[in-house]
Design a protein around this motif. Structure first.
Motif, PDB file in Angstrom:
ATOM      1  N   UNK A 184      46.678  42.796  37.415  1.00 55.59           N
ATOM      2  CA  UNK A 184      45.855  43.765  38.151  1.00 55.59           C
ATOM      3  C   UNK A 184      45.430  44.895  37.208  1.00 55.59           C
ATOM      4  N   UNK A 185      46.372  45.357  36.385  1.00 53.21           N
ATOM      5  CA  UNK A 185      46.045  46.443  35.451  1.00 53.21           C
ATOM      6  C   UNK A 185      45.052  45.937  34.402  1.00 53.21           C
ATOM      7  N   UNK A 186      45.220  44.685  33.969  1.00 51.06           N
ATOM      8  CA  UNK A 186      44.284  44.104  33.003  1.00 51.06           C
ATOM      9  C   UNK A 186      42.862  44.096  33.567  1.00 51.06           C
ATOM     10  N   UNK A 233      45.389  49.988  43.644  1.00 53.13           N
ATOM     11  CA  UNK A 233      46.470  50.051  44.643  1.00 53.13           C
ATOM     12  C   UNK A 233      47.383  48.829  44.515  1.00 53.13           C
ATOM     13  N   UNK A 234      46.773  47.658  44.304  1.00 55.14           N
ATOM     14  CA  UNK A 234      47.572  46.434  44.135  1.00 55.14           C
ATOM     15  C   UNK A 234      48.458  46.568  42.893  1.00 55.14           C
ATOM     16  N   UNK A 235      47.891  47.096  41.821  1.00 56.84           N
ATOM     17  CA  UNK A 235      48.663  47.255  40.574  1.00 56.84           C
ATOM     18  C   UNK A 235      49.880  48.152  40.820  1.00 56.84           C
ATOM     19  N   UNK A 273      46.008  33.832  38.707  1.00 55.61           N
ATOM     20  CA  UNK A 273      46.738  34.910  38.043  1.00 55.61           C
ATOM     21  C   UNK A 273      48.210  34.573  37.857  1.00 55.61           C
ATOM     22  N   UNK A 274      48.787  33.926  38.876  1.00 56.27           N
ATOM     23  CA  UNK A 274      50.222  33.645  38.744  1.00 56.27           C
ATOM     24  C   UNK A 274      50.456  32.574  37.676  1.00 56.27           C
ATOM     25  N   UNK A 275      49.474  31.693  37.456  1.00 54.90           N
ATOM     26  CA  UNK A 275      49.662  30.658  36.433  1.00 54.90           C
ATOM     27  C   UNK A 275      49.210  31.151  35.053  1.00 54.90           C
ATOM     28  N   UNK A 276      48.036  31.764  34.997  1.00 54.84           N
ATOM     29  CA  UNK A 276      47.460  32.139  33.695  1.00 54.84           C
ATOM     30  C   UNK A 276      48.207  33.308  33.052  1.00 54.84           C
ATOM     31  N   UNK A 277      48.685  34.225  33.866  1.00 52.49           N
ATOM     32  CA  UNK A 277      49.284  35.448  33.316  1.00 52.49           C
ATOM     33  C   UNK A 277      50.777  35.557  33.634  1.00 52.49           C
ATOM     34  N   UNK A 278      51.130  35.379  34.921  1.00 54.97           N
ATOM     35  CA  UNK A 278      52.525  35.663  35.294  1.00 54.97           C
ATOM     36  C   UNK A 278      53.492  34.616  34.751  1.00 54.97           C
ATOM     37  N   UNK A 279      53.042  33.352  34.617  1.00 56.24           N
ATOM     38  CA  UNK A 279      53.985  32.273  34.242  1.00 56.24           C
ATOM     39  C   UNK A 279      54.716  32.587  32.930  1.00 56.24           C
ATOM     40  N   UNK A 280      53.981  33.071  31.942  1.00 56.75           N
ATOM     41  CA  UNK A 280      54.616  33.323  30.636  1.00 56.75           C
ATOM     42  C   UNK A 280      55.493  34.583  30.679  1.00 56.75           C
TER      43      UNK A 280
END
Ligand code: GRG
Length: 300
Positions: free
Chosen positions: A225-227, A265-267, A181-188
């Motif tokens: 998380x929301x996705x 909850x995480x979101x 998640x941190x690479x596929x989504x958060x990085x950009x």
């Protein structure tokens, strides 16, 4: 400066329209040879979408604004994002038929065209950065560095690779899931904020840039998380893309791993962390703060 929900809504609409105009200007016209390629590029980029990443570039620049124009960098990031969606939808990857409320690129055209559309958008992003900031070579290189790192094999592409490899894993590792998640989504998302911040008056302040990246990580995690929650709960019509792609295909998500309530909850927790980090940035963060809140309650 705090802004009211109405002001936020109006600003979102205005920025979205400015971003779409800039994208229209930056993309080759549909009749540029070969027209099939250029029409398909426009089909994929102009189908809609929330324009989140370019909006983040503009919002981060606005924290400590400078006379520089952040729009070309915003457009470059959206080109990368759109390419990643076109390739992600391909039969060899997620095999999706609906994206941004339209048939995916390989459905509207064909697979070879969709592959080339992705290649062309990826290349165009760096051409835009080189052309638009050539008067400030140090900035131009810094922006290209941030974007190429985020889009490269250690981040976006590597996250996608591991995501594909982890499909149907009967015993998924939660740390690997977080790393994907941190690479596929958060990085950009992090890169968008960093690029906007780099162009602002505090662009040379390393501590400020680190804080901005930190906020981006929380926001990126919240966004993913929301996705995952939306993928499990919303209808395709609402999302404008094929819903419940993750469950039946055996993909591990925060919902399949932790369950729906824990994913929610995480979101919420990550959204709060992003808001807290945003407040710490100082500057004119009213719009950015509302944007984080809006993303936390999005339904598409
Ligand atoms: C093919 C190199 C390569 C990477 C693909 C984009 C991507 C990586 C995967 C898409 C799968 C996915 C659901 C990722 C989660 C977050 C995400 C990128 C959602 C789509 O972004 P939005 O919601 O899309 O901002 P719009 O259409 O609004 O721009």
């Amino acid at each position: 400066m705090t802004i009211t929900p109405t002001q936020f809504h109006d600003l979102m609409l205005r920025r979205r329209s400015e971003i779409e105009n800039a994208l229209d200007q930056a993309l080759p016209t549909a009749d540029t040879p070969p027209p099939q390629l250029h029409e398909a590029m426009r089909h994929s980029v102009q189908a809609g979408g929330k324009r989140l990443r370019p909006t983040l570039v503009l919002a981060a620049h606005e924290l400590f604004p400078s006379p520089r124009n952040p729009m070309p960098a915003a457009v470059a990031v959206e080109c990368i994002h759109s390419y990643s969606l076109v390739h992600d939808d391909l039969p060899a990857m997620d095999d999706s038929t609906l994206r941004r409320g339209q048939p995916t690129c390989h459905v509207a055209y064909d697979e070879a065209t969709a592959i080339l559309v992705g290649d062309a958008l990826l290349t165009l992003a760096f051409q835009i950065l080189a052309d638009s900031y050539h008067d400030e070579p140090t900035l131009s290189v810094a922006l290209s560095r941030v974007l190429s790192k985020a889009a490269g094999s250690a981040q976006l592409i590597g996250g996608q690779m591991d995501d594909l490899l982890a499909e149907n894993d009967p015993d998924p590792d939660p740390d690997l899931l977080a790393s994907i998640h941190s690479r596929k989504t958060a990085a950009l998302i992090i890169a968008s904020l960093e690029m906007g911040a780099l162009m602002g008056e505090r662009g040379n302040d390393e501590e400020f840039i680190a804080l901005t990246r930190n906020m981006g990580l929380s926001l990126g995690q919240a966004f993913q998380a929301i996705d995952d929650v939306l993928d499990a709960t919303a209808l395709s019509d609402q999302l404008g893309k094929s819903a419940d792609q993750d469950g039946p295909g055996g993909k591990c998500t925060l919902v399949t791993y932790h369950g729906l309530e824990e994913a929610k909850r995480i979101a919420a927790q990550r959204t709060e962390e992003a808001k807290e980090a945003c407040r710490k940035l100082g500057g004119d963060h009213g719009f950015l703060l509302q944007l984080i809140e809006w993303l936390g309650s999005r339904d598409h």
